[in-house]
Design a protein around this motif. Structure first.
Motif, mmCIF file in Angstrom:
data_model
loop_
_atom_site.group_PDB
_atom_site.id
_atom_site.type_symbol
_atom_site.label_atom_id
_atom_site.label_comp_id
_atom_site.label_asym_id
_atom_site.label_seq_id
_atom_site.Cartn_x
_atom_site.Cartn_y
_atom_site.Cartn_z
ATOM 1 N N GLY A 145 0.877 -1.176 0.000
ATOM 2 C CA GLY A 145 0.000 0.000 0.000
ATOM 3 C C GLY A 145 0.908 1.218 0.000
ATOM 4 O O GLY A 145 1.010 1.955 0.983
ATOM 5 N N SER A 146 1.574 1.436 -1.161
ATOM 6 C CA SER A 146 2.740 2.344 -1.167
ATOM 7 C C SER A 146 2.387 3.812 -1.362
ATOM 8 O O SER A 146 3.276 4.665 -1.281
ATOM 9 C CB SER A 146 3.761 1.887 -2.214
ATOM 10 O OG SER A 146 3.143 1.550 -3.423
ATOM 11 N N GLY A 147 1.107 4.126 -1.633
ATOM 12 C CA GLY A 147 0.694 5.524 -1.693
ATOM 13 C C GLY A 147 1.538 6.336 -2.657
ATOM 14 O O GLY A 147 1.741 5.957 -3.817
ATOM 15 N N ASP A 148 2.061 7.480 -2.183
ATOM 16 C CA ASP A 148 2.874 8.336 -3.061
ATOM 17 C C ASP A 148 4.313 7.828 -3.162
ATOM 18 O O ASP A 148 5.158 8.476 -3.783
ATOM 19 C CB ASP A 148 2.842 9.792 -2.580
ATOM 20 C CG ASP A 148 3.520 9.981 -1.222
ATOM 21 O OD1 ASP A 148 4.016 8.981 -0.649
ATOM 22 O OD2 ASP A 148 3.556 11.127 -0.732
ATOM 23 N N GLY A 149 4.601 6.705 -2.520
ATOM 24 C CA GLY A 149 5.898 6.042 -2.715
ATOM 25 C C GLY A 149 6.969 6.428 -1.720
ATOM 26 O O GLY A 149 8.107 5.955 -1.822
ATOM 27 N N LYS A 150 6.622 7.234 -0.699
ATOM 28 C CA LYS A 150 7.704 7.829 0.093
ATOM 29 C C LYS A 150 8.530 6.812 0.883
ATOM 30 O O LYS A 150 9.738 6.997 1.023
ATOM 31 C CB LYS A 150 7.165 8.961 0.991
ATOM 32 C CG LYS A 150 6.190 8.526 2.051
ATOM 33 C CD LYS A 150 5.624 9.744 2.782
ATOM 34 C CE LYS A 150 6.727 10.583 3.428
ATOM 35 N NZ LYS A 150 6.163 11.731 4.155
ATOM 36 N N ILE A 151 7.928 5.736 1.383
ATOM 37 C CA ILE A 151 8.716 4.770 2.163
ATOM 38 C C ILE A 151 9.674 4.009 1.239
ATOM 39 O O ILE A 151 10.870 3.865 1.538
ATOM 40 C CB ILE A 151 7.796 3.795 2.933
ATOM 41 C CG1 ILE A 151 6.957 4.559 3.963
ATOM 42 C CG2 ILE A 151 8.622 2.713 3.619
ATOM 43 C CD1 ILE A 151 6.028 3.688 4.804
ATOM 44 N N ALA A 152 9.153 3.558 0.098
ATOM 45 C CA ALA A 152 10.004 2.799 -0.839
ATOM 46 C C ALA A 152 11.117 3.694 -1.390
ATOM 47 O O ALA A 152 12.265 3.251 -1.555
ATOM 48 C CB ALA A 152 9.154 2.229 -1.967
ATOM 49 N N ILE A 153 10.801 4.960 -1.645
ATOM 50 C CA ILE A 153 11.822 5.897 -2.162
ATOM 51 C C ILE A 153 12.906 6.122 -1.103
ATOM 52 O O ILE A 153 14.106 6.110 -1.404
ATOM 53 C CB ILE A 153 11.152 7.219 -2.605
ATOM 54 C CG1 ILE A 153 10.315 6.965 -3.873
ATOM 55 C CG2 ILE A 153 12.189 8.315 -2.838
ATOM 56 C CD1 ILE A 153 9.404 8.107 -4.283
ATOM 57 N N ALA A 154 12.488 6.278 0.157
ATOM 58 C CA ALA A 154 13.476 6.464 1.238
ATOM 59 C C ALA A 154 14.350 5.223 1.374
ATOM 60 O O ALA A 154 15.563 5.330 1.630
ATOM 61 C CB ALA A 154 12.754 6.764 2.555
ATOM 62 N N ALA A 155 13.767 4.029 1.187
ATOM 63 C CA ALA A 155 14.559 2.792 1.256
ATOM 64 C C ALA A 155 15.553 2.742 0.098
ATOM 65 O O ALA A 155 16.720 2.364 0.285
ATOM 66 C CB ALA A 155 13.636 1.576 1.233
ATOM 67 N N MET A 192 -2.043 6.782 -7.948
ATOM 68 C CA MET A 192 -0.977 6.870 -6.939
ATOM 69 C C MET A 192 0.284 6.162 -7.431
ATOM 70 O O MET A 192 1.407 6.594 -7.136
ATOM 71 C CB MET A 192 -1.437 6.260 -5.603
ATOM 72 C CG MET A 192 -2.556 7.023 -4.911
ATOM 73 S SD MET A 192 -2.121 8.749 -4.566
ATOM 74 C CE MET A 192 -1.157 8.613 -3.079
ATOM 75 N N VAL A 193 0.115 5.081 -8.183
ATOM 76 C CA VAL A 193 1.274 4.377 -8.738
ATOM 77 C C VAL A 193 2.027 5.316 -9.681
ATOM 78 O O VAL A 193 3.262 5.437 -9.610
ATOM 79 C CB VAL A 193 0.836 3.098 -9.496
ATOM 80 C CG1 VAL A 193 2.031 2.448 -10.192
ATOM 81 C CG2 VAL A 193 0.189 2.115 -8.528
ATOM 82 N N ALA A 194 1.265 6.021 -10.543
ATOM 83 C CA ALA A 194 1.900 6.951 -11.489
ATOM 84 C C ALA A 194 2.611 8.075 -10.735
ATOM 85 O O ALA A 194 3.734 8.466 -11.081
ATOM 86 C CB ALA A 194 0.842 7.517 -12.435
ATOM 87 N N LEU A 195 1.943 8.576 -9.685
ATOM 88 C CA LEU A 195 2.548 9.649 -8.889
ATOM 89 C C LEU A 195 3.836 9.160 -8.209
ATOM 90 O O LEU A 195 4.853 9.864 -8.202
ATOM 91 C CB LEU A 195 1.537 10.117 -7.834
ATOM 92 C CG LEU A 195 2.040 11.166 -6.850
ATOM 93 C CD1 LEU A 195 2.368 12.479 -7.569
ATOM 94 C CD2 LEU A 195 1.002 11.406 -5.747
#
Ligand SMILES: C[S@@+](CC[C@H](N)C(=O)[O-])C[C@H]1O[C@@H](n2cnc3c(N)ncnc32)[C@H](O)[C@@H]1O
Length: 282
Positions: free
Chosen positions: A75-85, A101-104
């Motif tokens: 449930g990655s939303g705007d991607g901030k956790i995966a981007i920080a990782a 949200m995936v595109a964002l």
């Protein structure tokens, strides 16, 4: 940020010419550009609310995310956790149901200059079994639904959740960050059952272990006598327990569990030589 005229022309040229080049996929550089999400907007099973930056960092710290780790945000939303990782060198993925949200998230990763695999999908259908670290900001009920799937992951997999717990599977650690909770669980190996341990010097010991999630207790059998284990612990595959009352005093066992086998070293808690031991279950 709006794309420049040159970027738009480049995109148009790419769309025209890339299909002619074998092996080249079309990339829409404006993907996610016109979409502005609203905090609290509905999602499939839970609304979108982003995790605050400080909590993101603490979750990644708790999970000891390092370069090369496979990290998946469910449930990655705007991607901030995966981007920080990904900024820590992890091979990061995000699974998100809402295609906007995936595109964002893909656009946010591009702007952050990191490589992240954001996929549209349902977290309850997706395969993330190869992950080393799972990150969550969902709901208690969704965490509970995920629990059996997470417990089947390889022992030692780290699971970290913003705010919500996992029912009776208590966290290995909880930190408070700016009034929020960041939880960590380590997927435990299976150690439950009857074991026969043999030390290098030929001595053997019957053991009965009882396990609930990462909590371990049990007893050793000395003839007809049951000797309760002390300080039994299980962290991923790593197991440790003390057997009191022997002629050499309390014996400390330290080792690893791998399926039906256990191995490690054993020696007096008071100090002295440690010898290897192996164990089989059943
Ligand atoms: C509370 S937000 C968390 C977003 C991000 N992980 C974070 O912490 O900043 C939950 C996200 O899960 C998504 N979601 C809800 N149900 C889902 C499902 N079944 N499969 C995939 N994504 C889902 C929502 O669209 C939303 O973006």
């Amino acid at each position: 940020m709006q794309p420049t005229r040159r970027q738009l022309l480049t995109t148009a040229s790419a769309a025209l010419f890339f299909p002619l080049l074998p092996g080249c996929a079309q990339v829409d550089l404006r993907e996610g550009a016109d979409y502005t999400p609203t905090v609290g907007q509905p999602g499939k099973d839970v609304v979108w609310v982003p995790t605050p930056d400080a909590v993101v960092q603490r979750m990644l710290d708790l999970a000891e995310v390092k370069a090369g780790d496979r990290v998946v945000d469910l449930g990655s939303g705007d991607g901030k956790i995966a981007i920080a990782a990904a900024k820590r060198g992890a091979r990061a993925r995000g699974i998100e149901y809402n295609p906007d949200m995936v595109a964002l998230a893909r656009r946010n990763a591009r702007e952050a200059g990191v490589q992240v695999d954001f996929a549209q999908g349902d977290i309850f259908q997706a395969d993330f079994s190869d992950a080393d670290v799972i990150t969550l900001y969902l709901l208690p009920s969704l965490n509970e639904q995920l629990r059996p799937i997470l417990l089947k992951m390889k022992p030692g997999t780290r699971v970290t959740s913003h705010q919500f717990r996992m029912g009776p599977w208590t966290p290995d650690r909880t930190d408070e960050v700016s009034g929020r909770d960041a939880h960590l669980w380590i997927v435990p190996a299976s150690a439950d059952g009857a074991w026969t341990l043999r030390a290098g010097d030929g001595a053997s010991l019957q053991l009965q272990l009882r396990q609930q999630f990462q909590m371990l207790d049990g007893h050793a059998l000395a003839g007809s006598q049951r000797v309760p284990l002390e300080l039994a612990s299980l962290r991923g595959r790593a197991i440790r327990f003390d057997v009191p009352g022997g002629t050499a005093g309390t014996l400390r066992f330290e080792g690893t569990v791998d399926g039906g086998r256990m191995s490690g070293t054993v020696g007096p808690l008071a100090g002295g030589p440690r010898v290897p031991f192996t164990g089989t279950r059943g």
